[in-house]
Enzyme design. Structure first.
Site, PDB file in Angstrom:
ATOM      1  N   HIS A  26      12.517  15.441  -1.250  1.00 15.62           N
ATOM      2  CA  HIS A  26      11.817  14.990  -0.028  1.00 15.62           C
ATOM      3  C   HIS A  26      10.305  14.922  -0.249  1.00 15.62           C
ATOM      4  O   HIS A  26       9.534  15.026   0.701  1.00 15.62           O
ATOM      5  CB  HIS A  26      12.102  15.909   1.167  1.00 15.62           C
ATOM      6  CG  HIS A  26      13.540  16.270   1.330  1.00 15.62           C
ATOM      7  ND1 HIS A  26      14.405  15.581   2.150  1.00 15.62           N
ATOM      8  CD2 HIS A  26      14.296  17.244   0.733  1.00 15.62           C
ATOM      9  CE1 HIS A  26      15.616  16.129   2.071  1.00 15.62           C
ATOM     10  NE2 HIS A  26      15.579  17.128   1.206  1.00 15.62           N
ATOM     11  N   SER A  68     -13.284  -0.734  -8.386  1.00 15.31           N
ATOM     12  CA  SER A  68     -13.486  -1.363  -7.087  1.00 15.31           C
ATOM     13  C   SER A  68     -14.845  -2.036  -7.097  1.00 15.31           C
ATOM     14  O   SER A  68     -15.800  -1.517  -7.672  1.00 15.31           O
ATOM     15  CB  SER A  68     -13.434  -0.298  -5.991  1.00 15.31           C
ATOM     16  OG  SER A  68     -14.108  -0.760  -4.844  1.00 15.31           O
ATOM     17  N   LYS A  83     -14.242   4.503  -7.836  1.00 13.78           N
ATOM     18  CA  LYS A  83     -12.805   4.244  -7.838  1.00 13.78           C
ATOM     19  C   LYS A  83     -12.254   3.840  -9.193  1.00 13.78           C
ATOM     20  O   LYS A  83     -12.868   3.086  -9.939  1.00 13.78           O
ATOM     21  CB  LYS A  83     -12.459   3.119  -6.837  1.00 13.78           C
ATOM     22  CG  LYS A  83     -12.637   3.476  -5.392  1.00 13.78           C
ATOM     23  CD  LYS A  83     -11.543   4.381  -4.829  1.00 13.78           C
ATOM     24  CE  LYS A  83     -10.190   3.722  -4.751  1.00 13.78           C
ATOM     25  NZ  LYS A  83     -10.014   2.897  -3.578  1.00 13.78           N
ATOM     26  N   GLU A 109       0.837  -0.278  -9.389  1.00 10.97           N
ATOM     27  CA  GLU A 109       1.149  -0.878  -8.079  1.00 10.97           C
ATOM     28  C   GLU A 109       1.871  -2.211  -8.243  1.00 10.97           C
ATOM     29  O   GLU A 109       2.812  -2.527  -7.513  1.00 10.97           O
ATOM     30  CB  GLU A 109      -0.133  -1.083  -7.283  1.00 10.97           C
ATOM     31  CG  GLU A 109      -0.808   0.228  -6.901  1.00 10.97           C
ATOM     32  CD  GLU A 109      -2.210  -0.014  -6.372  1.00 10.97           C
ATOM     33  OE1 GLU A 109      -2.381  -0.050  -5.150  1.00 10.97           O
ATOM     34  OE2 GLU A 109      -3.143  -0.186  -7.180  1.00 10.97           O
TER      35      GLU A 109
END
Ligand code: ARG
Length: 463
Positions: free
Chosen positions: A161, A282, A288, A295
């Site tokens: 979970h 970024s 970043k 992704e």
């Protein structure tokens, strides 16, 4: 052909050429040009067989062979002029062959139809994709096994979970993916073996009256045998569907690992550092480092599984044998295959480069009362308590630690004994995460010893 002339391949019964819209919806050359090499290989095998069986002369076959090689080199060098009026790759190649060699080109289509031709071309192409997939999977498996070997005893939290459950080893987690991608590899090999039957010579649908040798063309094209039923041979695309199914399951596995890498590389987790080579920055936030490759791999399942659904839907309800619907089989498979190979390669690169943060993994493994099960198991083993009661006692101790804001090993023996008088000093041996994982020696368990055995087993398989 918008100039209203009828088609040179099948125009005999036509007085007028197709409407421009008809031509646009009908043509597949825009995408099936990707089958050029397979189409020419199929034609070469067919021509050689026609000569060997005496259906065409040796000299015509030789002329056709040389002409096809010229066509192939024109396509490879980018000088070939593809024509939409000629619909598809089969007619583009044949028309150009005719321009180059003249009359013998017209004999190539003896005892053959575009129906068995396209099934053959597409099978050859899909077979190559199974091979490419196998290569990509093997490389990824090797990278994962290397990570597992390096971190066979690094401790990290195991989750259920997405809540801390029990400590596991890094190696064990990596080897879980080795098992998954290993099954993808075996599915890939199964499907490839099943699909490796030649449709060539099934002709339009019923076979042919010419005394062809389908075994000869099958062998020339690397097929295990000719497909046994001509109707089936020209009209099923289950081989492409199997590729898409196998690819979808593999992409699903990739997406799960990609998701974990996204989570693990976040500032909140810091379990891994992904390399600069597989990250981006970024344009506005200088600090970043984004896990874009992970992704995108996570997202690829969308188009790959989408292709599976699309082709299944195209094929559903089609009567035997060939229907033009089946021309819609290719683009989806092309796209799915391209993206699967890219995702496999990107994942392999990321896995090779990623650096586990061993200290952060261990700190996280110890947090969240991850050894509570070990404590309960100890009560069962050492004090003879039934597991359900041991579970209750442990729950009380967890609540106590939570209230005190400490971890389980930080509770004093007095505090422990206030909950269960039978607890002794020995309990502290099982509360450390290293002891916890080392104790899980059951077959398939997370103990470093077991993980190393699996690493050795896979190294032999992959050698
Ligand atoms: N371009 C067609 C396809 O991809 C080739 C087969 C066409 N056959 C036919 N009878 N029209 O399916």
């Amino acid at each position: 052909m918008s100039d209203n002339s009828s088609n040179q391949m099948w125009g005999g019964r036509f007085a007028a050429g197709p409407d421009a819209i008809m031509e646009a919806i009908n043509a597949s050359i825009g995408f099936d040009k990707r089958l050029a090499a397979q189409d020419i290989a199929g034609s070469r095998a067919h021509a050689a067989m026609l000569a060997a069986t005496g259906i065409i002369s040796d000299s015509d076959a030789e002329t056709i062979r040389e002409g096809l090689l010229t066509v192939l080199s024109e396509i490879d060098s980018g000088t070939f002029a593809f024509s939409t009026a000629l619909e598809d790759i089969h007619m583009n190649v044949e028309a150009r062959l005719k321009e180059i060699v003249g009359e013998p080109a017209g004999r190539l289509h003896t005892a053959r139809s575009r129906n068995d031709q396209v099934a053959t071309d597409f099978k050859l192409w899909v077979r190559d994709q199974f091979d490419a997939m196998e290569g990509g999977l093997l490389a990824l498996l090797r990278a994962l096994v290397d990570q597992a070997e390096a971190g066979a005893d690094w401790v990290m939290p195991g989750f259920t979970h997405l809540q801390t459950a029990q400590p596991v080893t890094w190696g064990h987690h990596m080897m879980a993916y080795v098992e998954m991608f290993g099954r993808d590899l075996s599915r890939c090999r199964d499907a490839r073996a099943r699909m490796n039957e030649s449709p060539l010579g099934a002709a339009a649908l019923a076979g042919t009256g010419f005394a062809i040798d389908r075994h000869m063309t099958a062998e020339a094209l690397g097929f295990a045998r000719p497909a046994a039923n001509s109707l089936d041979a020209v009209s099923d695309r289950d081989f492409a569907l199997e590729f898409l199914s196998v690819a979808s399951i593999c992409a699903m596995h990739l997406s799960r690992f990609a998701e974990e890498l996204v989570i693990w590389s976040s500032a909140q987790f810091r379990f891994v550092a992904l390399s600069d080579r597989f990250s981006t920055g970024s344009s506005i936030m200088p600090q970043k480092k984004n896990p874009d490759a992970a992704e995108l791999i996570r997202a690829k399942i969308g188009r790959i599984f989408g292709a599976n659904v699309a082709l299944m839907t195209v094929m559903k309800g089609l009567p035997l044998a060939y229907s033009k619907d089946m021309q819609e089989d290719k683009e989806q498979v092309f796209d799915a295959a391209d993206n699967l190979m890219l995702a496999l390669a990107a994942m392999e690169g990321m896995v090779k480069d990623m650096q586990a943060n061993v200290a952060a993994l261990e700190a996280a493994a110890s947090a969240g009362f991850s050894t509570a099960t070990d404590l309960a198991d100890w009560l069962v083993r050492e004090t003879g308590l039934p597991f359900r009661e041991a579970h209750h006692v442990t729950g009380t101790l967890v609540a106590m630690a939570e209230k005190k804001g400490c971890d389980l090993p930080d509770l004093s023996l007095d505090e422990m004994q206030s909950v269960s008088a039978s607890i002794t000093e020995g309990i502290y041996d099982v509360l450390g995460v290293h002891n916890s994982v080392a104790s899980r020696l059951s077959y398939g368990g997370t103990a470093p010893t077991r993980v190393r055995e699996q690493v050795m087993r896979w190294k032999e398989i992959l050698a």
